[in-house]
Design an enzyme around this catalytic site. Structure first.
Site, mmCIF file in Angstrom:
data_model
loop_
_atom_site.group_PDB
_atom_site.id
_atom_site.type_symbol
_atom_site.label_atom_id
_atom_site.label_comp_id
_atom_site.label_asym_id
_atom_site.label_seq_id
_atom_site.Cartn_x
_atom_site.Cartn_y
_atom_site.Cartn_z
ATOM 1 N N ASP A 24 0.838 -0.999 -0.041
ATOM 2 C CA ASP A 24 -0.086 0.043 0.126
ATOM 3 C C ASP A 24 0.768 1.145 -0.077
ATOM 4 O O ASP A 24 1.945 1.222 0.501
ATOM 5 C CB ASP A 24 -0.938 -0.171 1.335
ATOM 6 C CG ASP A 24 -2.127 0.733 1.139
ATOM 7 O OD1 ASP A 24 -2.389 1.486 0.054
ATOM 8 O OD2 ASP A 24 -2.656 1.077 2.048
ATOM 9 N N HIS A 41 2.866 3.510 -8.943
ATOM 10 C CA HIS A 41 2.589 1.940 -9.285
ATOM 11 C C HIS A 41 4.024 1.567 -9.891
ATOM 12 O O HIS A 41 4.643 0.262 -9.790
ATOM 13 C CB HIS A 41 1.491 1.584 -10.170
ATOM 14 C CG HIS A 41 0.110 2.006 -9.307
ATOM 15 N ND1 HIS A 41 -0.150 1.737 -8.218
ATOM 16 C CD2 HIS A 41 -1.017 2.736 -9.914
ATOM 17 C CE1 HIS A 41 -1.123 2.215 -7.786
ATOM 18 N NE2 HIS A 41 -1.912 2.490 -8.702
ATOM 19 N N LEU A 135 10.854 -20.933 -4.238
ATOM 20 C CA LEU A 135 9.866 -20.013 -3.766
ATOM 21 C C LEU A 135 8.671 -20.006 -4.545
ATOM 22 O O LEU A 135 8.628 -20.213 -5.911
ATOM 23 C CB LEU A 135 10.603 -18.664 -3.722
ATOM 24 C CG LEU A 135 9.659 -17.263 -3.308
ATOM 25 C CD1 LEU A 135 9.092 -17.371 -1.790
ATOM 26 C CD2 LEU A 135 9.856 -15.870 -3.764
ATOM 27 N N ILE A 199 -7.448 -4.853 6.967
ATOM 28 C CA ILE A 199 -7.043 -6.224 6.234
ATOM 29 C C ILE A 199 -7.620 -6.153 4.800
ATOM 30 O O ILE A 199 -7.029 -6.704 3.726
ATOM 31 C CB ILE A 199 -7.606 -7.419 7.011
ATOM 32 C CG1 ILE A 199 -7.086 -7.690 8.504
ATOM 33 C CG2 ILE A 199 -7.819 -8.805 6.311
ATOM 34 C CD1 ILE A 199 -5.697 -7.819 8.713
HETATM 35 C C1 FPP Z 1 -1.853 0.316 -3.330
HETATM 36 O O1 FPP Z 1 -1.284 1.497 -3.708
HETATM 37 C C2 FPP Z 1 -1.315 -0.711 -4.324
HETATM 38 C C3 FPP Z 1 -1.998 -1.062 -5.581
HETATM 39 C C4 FPP Z 1 -3.478 -0.804 -5.614
HETATM 40 C C5 FPP Z 1 -1.259 -1.837 -6.500
HETATM 41 C C6 FPP Z 1 -0.238 -2.684 -6.316
HETATM 42 C C7 FPP Z 1 0.704 -2.649 -7.611
HETATM 43 C C8 FPP Z 1 1.868 -2.713 -7.700
HETATM 44 C C9 FPP Z 1 2.892 -2.870 -6.465
HETATM 45 C C10 FPP Z 1 2.790 -2.631 -8.859
HETATM 46 C C11 FPP Z 1 2.399 -3.813 -9.916
HETATM 47 C C12 FPP Z 1 2.387 -5.108 -9.046
HETATM 48 C C13 FPP Z 1 3.215 -6.434 -9.668
HETATM 49 C C14 FPP Z 1 2.783 -7.790 -9.018
HETATM 50 C C15 FPP Z 1 3.914 -6.119 -10.909
HETATM 51 P P1 FPP Z 1 -2.328 2.654 -3.551
HETATM 52 O O2 FPP Z 1 -2.611 3.040 -5.018
HETATM 53 O O3 FPP Z 1 -3.865 2.229 -2.711
HETATM 54 O O4 FPP Z 1 -1.809 3.963 -2.782
HETATM 55 P P2 FPP Z 1 -2.560 5.030 -1.675
HETATM 56 O O5 FPP Z 1 -3.116 4.258 -0.602
HETATM 57 O O6 FPP Z 1 -1.456 5.860 -1.159
HETATM 58 O O7 FPP Z 1 -3.276 5.912 -2.636
#
Ligand code: FPP
Length: 247
Positions: A24, A41, A135, A199
């Site tokens: 997150d 991202h 893994l 969660i």
């Molecule tokens: C949460 O941050 C993250 C996501 C919704 C996406 C997670 C994706 C990645 C880490 C990149 C791609 C993944 C892979 C496996 C290649 P948020 O956007 O909710 O952040 P915020 O809470 O600060 O707005």
């Protein structure tokens, strides 16, 4: 330094067999830099690479990453498209190395909701890495835990209707086998970044006795050192599973 932490981990003894991560804070990371969420991202993808490497080096058996939730479909279309493109890019960039490192990739979630290009990419990495023994990497994509539980209940109900299962035969073990993660040990440790204490509909069944580690660090900044530090902290915990430990 990361190598010192890794050495300490090994000296301490067993590491968690299964680590699950709610990644997150990508959006906030980008906002702090005055950039669009997609930028966060993309940086998050680098942190994924680092976490996978760290898990392998530490001797973790299963790593489950929450890459895209069912609820994430409700984000602006442009952001959803960017996340899908990133997943495809991840597959293209990492497939070979993951195979070489013995990482076996699995995808868990409602994959039928993905577009054909993303689905094909996921399928290709799953097939390409099959048989890896170092893994197991579960990518939770289009994943929601309540939907997973409903799906398991439906499959069991169908078996009862077919007459191959008696309702009284359904126990916790059989139920767990009908989730998306059959055969995996339950996560020993859940890491959530960016300080949120939630969660978020992630592995509700499997997390029943999991130790929680909430880090204030935003996901793109979460390094190998942070990952090892979370494992070290886990090693200090006393797990009781609701019981009293003998003194
Ligand atoms: C949460 O941050 C993250 C996501 C919704 C996406 C997670 C994706 C990645 C880490 C990149 C791609 C993944 C892979 C496996 C290649 P948020 O956007 O909710 O952040 P915020 O809470 O600060 O707005």
């Amino acid at each position: 330094m990361a190598s010192d932490l890794l050495q300490q981990l090994r000296l301490n003894g067993p590491v968690p067999r299964h680590v699950a991560v709610i990644m997150d804070g990508n959006g906030r990371w980008a906002r702090e830099r005055g950039r669009p969420r997609e930028f966060g991202h993309r940086a998050g993808m680098r942190a994924v690479r680092e976490a996978v490497e760290a898990a392998g080096d530490a001797g973790v058996e299963v790593l489950t990453l929450f890459a895209f939730s069912q609820e994430n479909w409700h984000r602006p279309q442009g952001e959803v498209a960017a996340l899908m493109t990133l997943l495809e890019l991840y597959v293209r960039k990492e497939r070979r190395e993951l195979k070489e490192k013995g990482v076996e990739v699995h995808a868990v979630g409602q994959l039928h909701l993905l577009g054909p290009r993303t689905r094909a990419a996921i399928q290709s990495i799953v097939e390409h890495t099959r048989g890896g023994t170092k893994l197991k990497l579960n990518l939770a994509i289009s994943y929601g835990s309540r939907a997973e539980i409903v799906h398991a209940a439906r499959r069991l109900a169908e078996r009862v209707r077919e007459g191959t299962l008696m309702p009284g035969e359904i126990d916790e073990e059989l139920f767990a086998e009908h989730l998306y993660t059959p055969g995996d040990p339950d996560p020993d440790l859940l890491i959530r970044t960016s300080g949120e204490m939630r969660i978020s509909n992630f592995m509700l069944w499997q997390l029943a006795y999991t130790e929680l580690h909430v880090s204030p660090v935003l996901w793109p900044d979460f390094t190998r050192e942070h990952f090892f530090a979370a494992l070290l902290e886990y090693q200090q915990r006393e797990r009781r599973f609701g019981r009293v430990l003998a003194t």
